[in-house]
Write a protein that holds these residues in place. Structure first.
Motif, mmCIF file in Angstrom:
data_model
loop_
_atom_site.group_PDB
_atom_site.id
_atom_site.type_symbol
_atom_site.label_atom_id
_atom_site.label_comp_id
_atom_site.label_asym_id
_atom_site.label_seq_id
_atom_site.Cartn_x
_atom_site.Cartn_y
_atom_site.Cartn_z
ATOM 1 N N LEU A 268 0.812 -1.206 0.000
ATOM 2 C CA LEU A 268 0.000 0.000 0.000
ATOM 3 C C LEU A 268 0.843 1.252 0.000
ATOM 4 C CD1 LEU A 268 -2.824 -0.842 2.546
ATOM 5 C CD2 LEU A 268 -2.944 -0.760 0.068
ATOM 6 N N ASP A 269 2.127 1.113 0.321
ATOM 7 C CA ASP A 269 2.911 2.334 0.516
ATOM 8 C C ASP A 269 3.694 2.752 -0.718
ATOM 9 O OD1 ASP A 269 5.737 0.842 2.301
ATOM 10 O OD2 ASP A 269 4.425 0.081 0.726
ATOM 11 N N VAL A 270 3.346 2.177 -1.856
ATOM 12 C CA VAL A 270 3.964 2.646 -3.106
ATOM 13 C C VAL A 270 2.845 3.056 -4.051
ATOM 14 C CG1 VAL A 270 5.970 1.162 -2.864
ATOM 15 C CG2 VAL A 270 3.990 0.347 -4.127
ATOM 16 N N PRO A 271 3.143 3.876 -5.037
ATOM 17 C CA PRO A 271 2.083 4.279 -5.962
ATOM 18 C C PRO A 271 1.484 3.073 -6.672
ATOM 19 C CG PRO A 271 4.057 5.589 -6.296
ATOM 20 C CD PRO A 271 4.407 4.532 -5.314
ATOM 21 N N ARG A 272 0.244 3.235 -7.097
ATOM 22 C CA ARG A 272 -0.474 2.143 -7.738
ATOM 23 C C ARG A 272 0.202 1.671 -9.012
ATOM 24 N NH1 ARG A 272 -6.567 2.809 -9.323
ATOM 25 N NH2 ARG A 272 -6.752 0.645 -9.921
ATOM 26 N N SER A 273 0.954 2.539 -9.626
ATOM 27 C CA SER A 273 1.588 2.151 -10.879
ATOM 28 C C SER A 273 2.733 1.182 -10.657
ATOM 29 C CB SER A 273 2.092 3.393 -11.615
ATOM 30 O OG SER A 273 2.832 4.203 -10.709
ATOM 31 N N HIS A 274 3.224 1.091 -9.424
ATOM 32 C CA HIS A 274 4.280 0.122 -9.127
ATOM 33 C C HIS A 274 3.645 -1.254 -9.010
ATOM 34 C CE1 HIS A 274 6.983 3.312 -8.589
ATOM 35 N NE2 HIS A 274 7.783 2.750 -7.722
ATOM 36 N N ARG A 275 3.647 -2.025 -10.107
ATOM 37 C CA ARG A 275 3.000 -3.324 -10.036
ATOM 38 C C ARG A 275 3.921 -4.322 -9.346
ATOM 39 N NH1 ARG A 275 -1.949 -2.790 -11.923
ATOM 40 N NH2 ARG A 275 -1.825 -5.039 -11.817
ATOM 41 N N PRO A 276 3.380 -5.243 -8.596
ATOM 42 C CA PRO A 276 4.232 -6.287 -8.036
ATOM 43 C C PRO A 276 4.800 -7.124 -9.186
ATOM 44 C CG PRO A 276 1.990 -6.469 -7.187
ATOM 45 C CD PRO A 276 1.972 -5.405 -8.214
ATOM 46 N N ARG A 277 6.049 -7.543 -9.019
ATOM 47 C CA ARG A 277 6.668 -8.324 -10.086
ATOM 48 C C ARG A 277 6.709 -9.781 -9.688
ATOM 49 N NH1 ARG A 277 11.890 -5.544 -12.350
ATOM 50 N NH2 ARG A 277 12.492 -5.994 -10.225
ATOM 51 N N PRO A 278 6.077 -10.657 -10.445
ATOM 52 C CA PRO A 278 6.084 -12.067 -10.048
ATOM 53 C C PRO A 278 7.475 -12.669 -10.177
ATOM 54 C CG PRO A 278 4.958 -11.764 -12.156
ATOM 55 C CD PRO A 278 5.342 -10.409 -11.691
ATOM 56 N N ILE A 279 7.704 -13.691 -9.371
ATOM 57 C CA ILE A 279 8.928 -14.467 -9.513
ATOM 58 C C ILE A 279 8.601 -15.621 -10.442
ATOM 59 C CG2 ILE A 279 10.734 -15.726 -8.303
ATOM 60 C CD1 ILE A 279 9.974 -14.345 -5.781
ATOM 61 N N PRO A 280 9.289 -15.752 -11.535
ATOM 62 C CA PRO A 280 8.943 -16.833 -12.474
ATOM 63 C C PRO A 280 9.206 -18.208 -11.863
ATOM 64 C CG PRO A 280 11.010 -15.763 -13.105
ATOM 65 C CD PRO A 280 10.445 -14.956 -11.987
ATOM 66 N N GLY C 174 -0.635 -22.714 -7.874
ATOM 67 C CA GLY C 174 -0.685 -21.648 -8.867
ATOM 68 C C GLY C 174 -1.172 -22.161 -10.207
ATOM 69 N N GLN C 175 -0.701 -23.330 -10.588
ATOM 70 C CA GLN C 175 -1.132 -23.882 -11.874
ATOM 71 C C GLN C 175 -2.602 -24.267 -11.824
ATOM 72 O OE1 GLN C 175 1.966 -26.822 -11.810
ATOM 73 N NE2 GLN C 175 2.869 -25.945 -13.645
ATOM 74 N N CYS C 176 -3.051 -24.819 -10.710
ATOM 75 C CA CYS C 176 -4.465 -25.156 -10.589
ATOM 76 C C CYS C 176 -5.315 -23.906 -10.723
ATOM 77 C CB CYS C 176 -4.741 -25.816 -9.240
ATOM 78 S SG CYS C 176 -4.231 -27.524 -9.169
ATOM 79 N N GLN C 177 -4.839 -22.829 -10.179
ATOM 80 C CA GLN C 177 -5.620 -21.605 -10.269
ATOM 81 C C GLN C 177 -5.672 -21.120 -11.709
ATOM 82 O OE1 GLN C 177 -7.951 -20.712 -8.695
ATOM 83 N NE2 GLN C 177 -7.386 -19.363 -7.042
ATOM 84 N N ARG C 178 -4.592 -21.290 -12.431
ATOM 85 C CA ARG C 178 -4.618 -20.941 -13.858
ATOM 86 C C ARG C 178 -5.645 -21.787 -14.601
ATOM 87 N NH1 ARG C 178 0.209 -18.442 -15.803
ATOM 88 N NH2 ARG C 178 1.615 -18.086 -14.061
ATOM 89 N N GLN C 208 1.891 -13.746 -10.142
ATOM 90 C CA GLN C 208 1.691 -14.368 -11.456
ATOM 91 C C GLN C 208 0.210 -14.432 -11.785
ATOM 92 O OE1 GLN C 208 3.379 -18.293 -11.580
ATOM 93 N NE2 GLN C 208 5.431 -17.614 -11.038
ATOM 94 N N VAL C 209 -0.570 -14.909 -10.835
ATOM 95 C CA VAL C 209 -1.998 -15.079 -11.099
ATOM 96 C C VAL C 209 -2.680 -13.725 -11.270
ATOM 97 C CG1 VAL C 209 -4.157 -15.945 -10.143
ATOM 98 C CG2 VAL C 209 -2.082 -17.297 -9.931
ATOM 99 N N LEU C 210 -2.270 -12.752 -10.477
ATOM 100 C CA LEU C 210 -2.873 -11.425 -10.613
ATOM 101 C C LEU C 210 -2.550 -10.828 -11.973
ATOM 102 C CD1 LEU C 210 -2.219 -10.040 -7.054
ATOM 103 C CD2 LEU C 210 -4.411 -10.637 -8.054
ATOM 104 N N ASP C 211 -1.322 -11.005 -12.422
ATOM 105 C CA ASP C 211 -0.960 -10.533 -13.758
ATOM 106 C C ASP C 211 -1.827 -11.201 -14.805
ATOM 107 O OD1 ASP C 211 2.648 -9.895 -13.810
ATOM 108 O OD2 ASP C 211 0.933 -8.798 -13.004
ATOM 109 N N LEU C 212 -2.054 -12.486 -14.618
ATOM 110 C CA LEU C 212 -2.876 -13.231 -15.567
ATOM 111 C C LEU C 212 -4.281 -12.652 -15.628
ATOM 112 C CD1 LEU C 212 -3.292 -15.590 -17.435
ATOM 113 C CD2 LEU C 212 -3.785 -17.019 -15.473
ATOM 114 N N LEU C 213 -4.843 -12.361 -14.460
ATOM 115 C CA LEU C 213 -6.187 -11.792 -14.444
ATOM 116 C C LEU C 213 -6.201 -10.445 -15.152
ATOM 117 C CD1 LEU C 213 -7.334 -12.743 -10.841
ATOM 118 C CD2 LEU C 213 -8.323 -13.549 -12.968
#
Lengths: 364, 304, 355
Positions: A268-280, C174-178, C208-213
């Protein structure tokens, strides 16, 4: 946090090279692999990691409640007493007495058919020579201490008659019943509403300050550990990948996983444009873990060295980490960190009474 | 064992992210290696199956004395009466083999009926609840309340050709409530799972939900229960025949053989022990298999 | 942001049963929705009179703590079960008045994604059958189903070849949610209701899932109702947000407005209670005292008054109505933190569309 001024020579808890290996049909699962750390009296350690990181297995090993297929090796010394390999009888005198634990789900840690009072007095009478009458009085005192209104009435009730937050307070009271030296909170607030979570964390902090207990706060939530711990250990795939004083960890994180974790958390403490970055990718299979860094398959800065060679633990002024290409070393090509928070972030202002930057001194 | 298998059981919140996909393909968690008991059970039931199929090929007849009617030959003395002869000289081996047929009919028919009728009613009750459930509950309870022995006796008295099929019919009626209750309980538990809610949210018809979503998930428990019920039925028929109210002579049945020979227990114990032994081994084998099936399906459930 | 609704593919003959959607941009209007349960202690209004509108292509976040009724509300919209009273007008039809075949036909246009991905998938069925379910029910011809399933699986980042024939227990959360999202999106719904879709996933997988949505939203223009207790998660994905407490909406408006300038004391306390991953940040104000009251016996007047630092006698006697305090920002409070004090002439439950 000056609790430590007369730090004892012997740390409260000294863990060296602890291994918890589970013997499963598929092979040996190294749930905890060579973990070492220390806690002093009155200090709080935050243990952070996702599922599969080994943090729960670690604290369960400390409490002696590992599953039967677990094989424990290494050393765990509680104020001088070695716990690993301790015969059952002597161990029972320690667990619940000198180390106590608060679990995540209060409904399963409380016996639904036993009154609150008895659940509290049971532990006391097991470990000390207190009389039943005295134990009952002490139980009511404890309930009051943990902030339960009408403690006398509540003591006679059953768990289902209390709300989730109250139940968790009761489990904390149970943990405190024998005045432990070390309190472990294993995801103690994860199942609670956020407003109740704050109350419970405040309570734990107060109690710790009162009694000078050591505390281990286990959580997957970086926010929970941020303001309430002296040091933080980040775990991944059964190992501690970074261990540093809290302020230092957030301001100058070194391990790539810590960095990635911070970037992946919605805040909540960063601007909305800062999207969380997923870990692949996904966390690794602990049975088939090869040599090399466990995080390498998911790391943006990984190279062949990372997959081949397990990184040694570097230590810089109390800040330990195990990474070949730590953050801050410009050995890897990285795009500028778009999602990380600034180092000294003021709390995000809301239009209420002036939100000051003086962080409430959270006793830790 | 994957991470969720262990951490999940210890009450960890985060579900699933630690489960590696490739490693789990075909992974059977909690599968104990098949012990000698299992193999013995399978072998024995295989022998019974062979007996059922090939009973007619045995040289002796089950209802006529062998040769010159030497009665009460002890077992393992001569060929082909390897199990001896009974009190009128009939080959025990053949009678055992033919009796296996009886046992099969008496165990399989009620179970199939039970699953078909009880299972169907259970699914309907679980899906529709309300008035449907109330009605089916009453029917099932009525069946349960009826004294089983009385029912079988009545059927035996009333029917014109009392025999193995009469008993099978009676047992079928008696087994329906058990399957009904089991199916209903399981299906209700499943219907609370979210994939059933999703199916309804997609606009699936009730029939589709019952057969595509609920049924596949209850079949496992049904099967393991079915095997145990089969064993029970064999015992039931054996008891009835032993009491003298089961399948009449000359139709062979294991219980009936014990009944006929019990008076000669002192002199010719072999003729009692052989059918008893066969009964015991068959029921035991069925129970072993039922147990293992149950363990297998329970384990799967707990990992869901 | 109002995305244009994506062109839906030509519906199969049996899908064309529903009437054409209403010409204006509003997809869903909920009015005076009440969901009442009989419990041993009396009567419980899990949802005590909620109303809002949702425009096409927009996402509404529903936040609140336990017992606020957000999940019950989501299910009531889906008529699973239908509400005790109130109306749910979706694309011109009141779902509460439909039944049987006609309801089933409309159901296909609203899909749902649940919290527990593992229990949301039938463990005995193969992935391709699970994902194809909606198409089969809708009567789409067999030949079309295969390619559509493969396409949607690719869209959610899974390889159709390797996942189609496997079963849910072989996959991670995560995959199940996809897969669950694939199942929901394969039928091209107009509205997607997500009930805590990432709550049981690890942090690294959540994103990952939020990005997908987000991708789904961008590429198909689907409207969404996103139910969650995690305020930070909701903020990133929602255009508008509604904060619920004990069965009522206490604040609703544009996400930026609500998060930056919360008007309701509860919203402010809620936002403040969220711990930031920053050791320097503390909490701006004191912790909210007390516990959520029992929904069977809610406080009179404003339900939040027992814990509200601004409570006054008026709060106990008069139920505050949802009224507009800034453009598109409505709050149910006599002493909101934004805009003036509410006058005594406020009517109960005005239902202006959100934007």
């Amino acid at each position: 946090m000056e609790r430590n001024k007369d730090a004892p020579d012997v740390p409260l808890l000294d863990v060296r090279d602890l291994n918890v290996h589970l013997h499963t049909p598929r092979g040996v699962l190294k749930a905890v692999d060579g973990v070492s750390f220390r806690i002093g009296a009155g200090r709080t350690l935050g243990l952070v990691g996702e599922s599969g990181s080994g943090k729960s297995m670690l604290v369960r090993a400390l409490m002696g409640i590992s599953p039967p297929i677990a094989e424990i090796a290494g050393s765990v010394r509680l104020g001088g007493t070695e716990l690993v390999g301790l015969p059952r009888g002597q161990a029972r005198a320690i667990w619940g007495n000198r180390i106590a634990m608060v679990f995540q789900d209060p409904m399963t840690s409380l016996n639904p058919v036993v009154r609150i009072e008895r659940q509290l007095t049971e532990s006391m009478r097991e470990h000390t020579a207190i009389s039943r009458a005295d134990a009952k009085i002490r139980a009511v005192d404890l309930l009051e201490r943990v902030g339960i209104p009408e403690p006398r009435k509540r003591a006679r009730q059953y768990p289902h008659q209390l709300s989730g937050g109250m139940r968790q307070r009761v489990t904390i009271a149970m943990a405190l019943a024998c005045d432990p030296d070390l309190l472990i909170a294993d995801e103690a607030t994860t199942a609670l509403d956020v407003t109740v979570q704050r109350q419970i964390l405040d309570l734990l902090g107060e109690i710790q300050a009162d009694r000078g207990m050591g505390m281990i706060l286990v959580s997957h939530d970086l926010g929970v550990v941020a303001g309430r711990t002296d040091e933080i250990a980040v775990m991944y795939a059964g190992r501690i990948v970074e261990h540093a004083p809290t302020d230092d960890l957030f301001a100058h994180r070194r391990h790539r996983y810590t960095e990635a974790l911070l970037a992946a958390v919605p805040r909540l403490d960063v601007p909305r444009s800062h999207r969380p970055r997923p870990i692949p990718g996904t966390p690794p299979d602990l049975v088939t873990l090869g040599g090399g860094c466990a995080f390498a398959p998911r790391c943006t800065a990984a190279d062949t060295r990372c997959t081949a060679e397990h990184p040694a633990t570097a230590s810089e002024e109390g800040h330990r980490y195990a990474c070949h290409h730590p953050v801050g070393d410009e050995t890897a090509d990285r795009e500028p960190d778009a999602a990380g928070p600034p180092d000294t972030a003021a709390p995000h202002d809301s239009a209420g009474p002036a939100a000051t930057s003086t962080a409430e001194e959270v006793p830790a | 064992m994957s991470l969720v298998g262990t951490e999940g059981r210890l009450g960890h919140t985060e579900a699933g992210a630690g489960r590696p996909p490739e490693a789990a393909a075909g992974n059977r968690r909690g599968k104990k290696p098949a012990g000698p008991l299992w193999w013995f059970a399978c072998t024995w039931l295989g022998i019974i199956a062979l007996m059922v199929v090939f009973a007619d090929l045995l040289p002796a007849d089950y209802d006529r004395p062998v040769g010159d009617g030497e009665s009460h030959l002890p077992p393992f003395q001569a060929w082909p009466e390897i199990l001896g002869t009974d009190f009128v000289g009939r080959s025990t081996l053949t009678r055992i083999a033919a009796g296996a047929r009886t046992s099969v009919i008496v165990s399989v028919v009620p179970v199939v009926c039970g699953i078909a009728v009880g299972g169907l009613l259970g699914l309907c009750a679980a899906y529709f609840r309300g008035a449907v459930e109330t009605v089916t509950d009453i029917v099932a309870d009525a069946l349960l309340a009826f004294p089983p022995l009385l029912l079988l006796l009545m059927l035996a008295t009333v029917s014109r050709h009392p025999g193995v099929w009469t008993i099978a019919a009676g047992l079928a009626v008696l087994s329906v409530p058990g399957f009904y209750r089991l199916t209903k309980a399981n299906a209700i538990a499943q219907s609370k799972r979210e994939y059933v809610v999703v199916a309804r949210a997609m606009g699936a018809r009730p029939g589709r939900i019952m057969f595509k979503e609920l049924l596949p998930n209850t079949v496992g428990t049904l099967l393991s229960y079915a095997v145990v019920v089969m064993a029970l039925m064999i015992v039931a028929e054996g008891s009835l025949s032993f009491l003298g109210v089961g399948i009449p002579d000359p139709e062979p049945s294991w219980g009936g053989m014990v009944f006929k020979e019990k008076d000669h227990l002192e002199d010719h114990p072999g003729q009692v022990f052989v059918p008893c032994g066969v009964l015991f081994l068959t029921v035991f084998s069925l129970n072993v298999i039922g147990d293992r099936l149950r363990a297998r399906f329970d384990v799967r459930e707990s990992h869901l | 942001m109002t995305a244009e609704p994506a062109a839906t593919p030509a519906p199969a003959a049996s899908e064309a049963a529903a009437p054409m959607p209403a010409p204006d941009n509003v997809l869903l209007t909920v009015t005076d929705l009440v969901q009442r349960f009989r419990v041993p202690g009396g009567v419980l209004d899990a949802v005590a009179g909620v109303g809002f509108s949702l425009e096409r292509g927009r996402t509404l976040g529903l936040v609140g703590e336990s017992g606020c009724g957000k999940s019950t509300l989501a299910r009531a919209i889906l008529q699973l079960p239908g509400p005790t009273s109130g109306s749910v007008v979706f694309a011109g039809q009141d779902l509460t008045t439909l039944s049987g075949k006609r309801l089933r036909a409309v159901r296909r246009r609203i899909q749902m994604v649940f919290q527990d991905p593992v229990s949301a998938l039938n463990p005995r069925r193969r992935i391709k059958d699970i994902v194809a379910e909606g198409l089969v029910i809708a009567g789409v011809p067999q030949a079309e189903i295969g390619p559509r399933v493969a396409a949607v699986l690719r869209k959610v980042g899974l390889d159709p070849e390797s996942v189609s024939d496997r079963r849910p227990h072989e996959f991670s959360g995560g995959q199940c949610q996809r897969i669950a999202i694939a199942r929901a999106m394969v039928v091209d719904p107009d509205l997607l209701i997500c009930d805590e879709p990432v709550a049981s996933l690890d942090v690294s997988v959540q994103a990952q899932v939020l990005d997908l949505l987000d991708e789904m939203k961008a590429s198909t223009g689907v409207s969404m109702i996103f139910v969650a207790h995690d305020l930070a998660v909701v903020r990133n994905i929602s255009d508008d947000v509604a904060v619920m407490y004990l069965g009522l909406i206490c604040e609703i408006g544009d996400t930026d407005a609500v998060y930056d300038t919360p008007a309701h004391p509860y919203t402010r306390a809620l936002l403040d209670a969220v711990p930031a991953p920053n050791p320097q940040a503390g909490h701006a104000g004191p912790a909210l005292a007390g516990e959520i009251p029992s929904p069977v016996n809610p406080p009179s007047g404003c339900r939040f008054r027992t814990r509200c630092p601004l409570a006054s006698p008026r709060c106990a006697s008069e139920v505050p109505a949802l009224r507009e305090v800034a453009r598109g920002h409505r709050v149910a409070c006599h002493f909101p933190l934004v805009g003036g004090v509410g006058g005594a002439e406020d009517a109960v439950s005005g239902e202006a569309p959100v934007s």
